[in-house]
Design a protein around this motif. Structure first.
Motif, PDB file in Angstrom:
ATOM      1  N   MET A 287     -17.471  39.876  31.787  1.00 41.10           N
ATOM      2  CA  MET A 287     -17.374  40.924  32.959  1.00 41.10           C
ATOM      3  C   MET A 287     -16.640  40.026  33.904  1.00 41.10           C
ATOM      4  O   MET A 287     -16.525  39.207  34.554  1.00 41.10           O
ATOM      5  CB  MET A 287     -18.851  41.132  33.328  1.00 41.10           C
ATOM      6  CG  MET A 287     -18.971  42.107  34.288  1.00 41.10           C
ATOM      7  SD  MET A 287     -20.674  42.717  34.889  1.00 41.10           S
ATOM      8  CE  MET A 287     -20.293  43.279  36.212  1.00 41.10           C
ATOM      9  N   GLN A 288     -15.671  40.968  34.446  1.00 40.01           N
ATOM     10  CA  GLN A 288     -14.739  40.792  35.769  1.00 40.01           C
ATOM     11  C   GLN A 288     -15.748  40.645  36.982  1.00 40.01           C
ATOM     12  O   GLN A 288     -16.521  41.537  37.093  1.00 40.01           O
ATOM     13  CB  GLN A 288     -13.689  41.426  35.771  1.00 40.01           C
ATOM     14  CG  GLN A 288     -12.684  41.552  34.577  1.00 40.01           C
ATOM     15  CD  GLN A 288     -11.548  42.696  35.082  1.00 40.01           C
ATOM     16  OE1 GLN A 288     -11.632  43.373  35.778  1.00 40.01           O
ATOM     17  NE2 GLN A 288     -10.512  42.530  34.263  1.00 40.01           N
ATOM     18  N   ALA A 289     -15.465  39.826  37.597  1.00 44.52           N
ATOM     19  CA  ALA A 289     -16.080  39.948  39.283  1.00 44.52           C
ATOM     20  C   ALA A 289     -15.337  41.006  40.126  1.00 44.52           C
ATOM     21  O   ALA A 289     -14.145  40.968  40.408  1.00 44.52           O
ATOM     22  CB  ALA A 289     -15.887  38.541  40.007  1.00 44.52           C
ATOM     23  N   ARG A 290     -15.983  42.309  40.000  1.00 42.17           N
ATOM     24  CA  ARG A 290     -15.301  43.288  40.633  1.00 42.17           C
ATOM     25  C   ARG A 290     -16.492  44.445  40.884  1.00 42.17           C
ATOM     26  O   ARG A 290     -17.152  44.565  40.031  1.00 42.17           O
ATOM     27  CB  ARG A 290     -14.273  43.936  39.747  1.00 42.17           C
ATOM     28  CG  ARG A 290     -13.658  45.208  40.092  1.00 42.17           C
ATOM     29  CD  ARG A 290     -12.524  45.573  39.177  1.00 42.17           C
ATOM     30  NE  ARG A 290     -12.725  45.310  37.849  1.00 42.17           N
ATOM     31  CZ  ARG A 290     -13.157  46.182  36.929  1.00 42.17           C
ATOM     32  NH1 ARG A 290     -13.657  47.445  37.339  1.00 42.17           N
ATOM     33  NH2 ARG A 290     -13.295  46.059  35.574  1.00 42.17           N
ATOM     34  N   ILE A 291     -16.232  45.065  41.958  1.00 41.21           N
ATOM     35  CA  ILE A 291     -17.078  46.113  42.401  1.00 41.21           C
ATOM     36  C   ILE A 291     -16.198  47.345  42.285  1.00 41.21           C
ATOM     37  O   ILE A 291     -15.177  47.545  43.008  1.00 41.21           O
ATOM     38  CB  ILE A 291     -17.916  46.097  43.718  1.00 41.21           C
ATOM     39  CG1 ILE A 291     -18.844  44.790  43.658  1.00 41.21           C
ATOM     40  CG2 ILE A 291     -18.592  47.418  44.120  1.00 41.21           C
ATOM     41  CD1 ILE A 291     -19.399  44.458  44.877  1.00 41.21           C
ATOM     42  N   SER A 292     -16.459  48.567  41.431  1.00 43.71           N
ATOM     43  CA  SER A 292     -15.939  49.831  41.367  1.00 43.71           C
ATOM     44  C   SER A 292     -16.439  50.877  42.202  1.00 43.71           C
ATOM     45  O   SER A 292     -15.701  51.710  42.912  1.00 43.71           O
ATOM     46  CB  SER A 292     -15.754  50.179  40.123  1.00 43.71           C
ATOM     47  OG  SER A 292     -15.367  49.164  39.011  1.00 43.71           O
ATOM     48  N   PHE A 293     -17.978  50.822  42.248  1.00 39.67           N
ATOM     49  CA  PHE A 293     -18.615  51.868  43.131  1.00 39.67           C
ATOM     50  C   PHE A 293     -19.515  51.473  43.890  1.00 39.67           C
ATOM     51  O   PHE A 293     -20.343  50.227  43.405  1.00 39.67           O
ATOM     52  CB  PHE A 293     -19.248  53.024  42.282  1.00 39.67           C
ATOM     53  CG  PHE A 293     -18.132  53.844  41.542  1.00 39.67           C
ATOM     54  CD1 PHE A 293     -18.044  55.349  42.106  1.00 39.67           C
ATOM     55  CD2 PHE A 293     -17.348  53.619  40.518  1.00 39.67           C
ATOM     56  CE1 PHE A 293     -17.360  56.234  41.621  1.00 39.67           C
ATOM     57  CE2 PHE A 293     -16.466  54.612  39.895  1.00 39.67           C
ATOM     58  CZ  PHE A 293     -16.394  55.681  40.529  1.00 39.67           C
TER      59      PHE A 293
END
Length: 137
Positions: free
Chosen positions: A1-7
């Motif tokens: 899983m990438q370290a990213r926030i989408s929402f």
């Protein structure tokens, strides 16, 4: 899983009041809107603030814990100067934020203040002169 926030999804008790604050008061543009259900606002490259009515949130996610005190989350908006912090805090006050603190110099070396939206979520408006603060400008 990438370290990213989408929402970032927040359950709010009065979606109409929150819409008035963000859209009419702060001038943010809805990206998607279903009256009485959800309001989504693009707040950056590949990130959306999703504001759900509490009923819709509970139907999909589960019961909301309720009680005294503040919601245990803050959202942050960084700006390049202390004057810009004060400008945004005043804009929030004018938009109808129910609580707005004064900007102040912090022990960590920056300058910040907070406002609450109509649902009680706290926004930190900050000038962070450190590398991590500068990386988000």
């Amino acid at each position: 899983m990438q370290a990213r926030i989408s929402f970032i999804t927040l359950a709010v008790p009065d979606l109409a009041a929150v819409r008035t604050f963000y859209v009419d008061g702060l001038g943010w543009a809805p990206a998607l809107e279903e009256p009485d259900e959800v309001l989504m606002i693009s707040v950056g490259e590949r990130i959306v603030l999703s504001l759900w009515s509490e009923a819709g949130f509970e139907a999909e996610v589960g019961p909301i814990r309720r009680g005294a005190g503040l919601v245990p989350i803050t959202l942050a908006h960084n700006v390049p100067t202390a004057d810009a912090v004060d400008t945004v805090l005043e804009q929030a006050r004018t938009a109808g934020a129910p609580e707005v603190s004064q900007g102040q110099w912090r022990e960590w070396g920056g300058y910040s203040g907070y406002f609450a939206d109509p649902a009680g979520f706290r926004w930190e408006i900050a000038c962070n002169p450190g590398p991590i603060g500068q990386s988000v400008l």
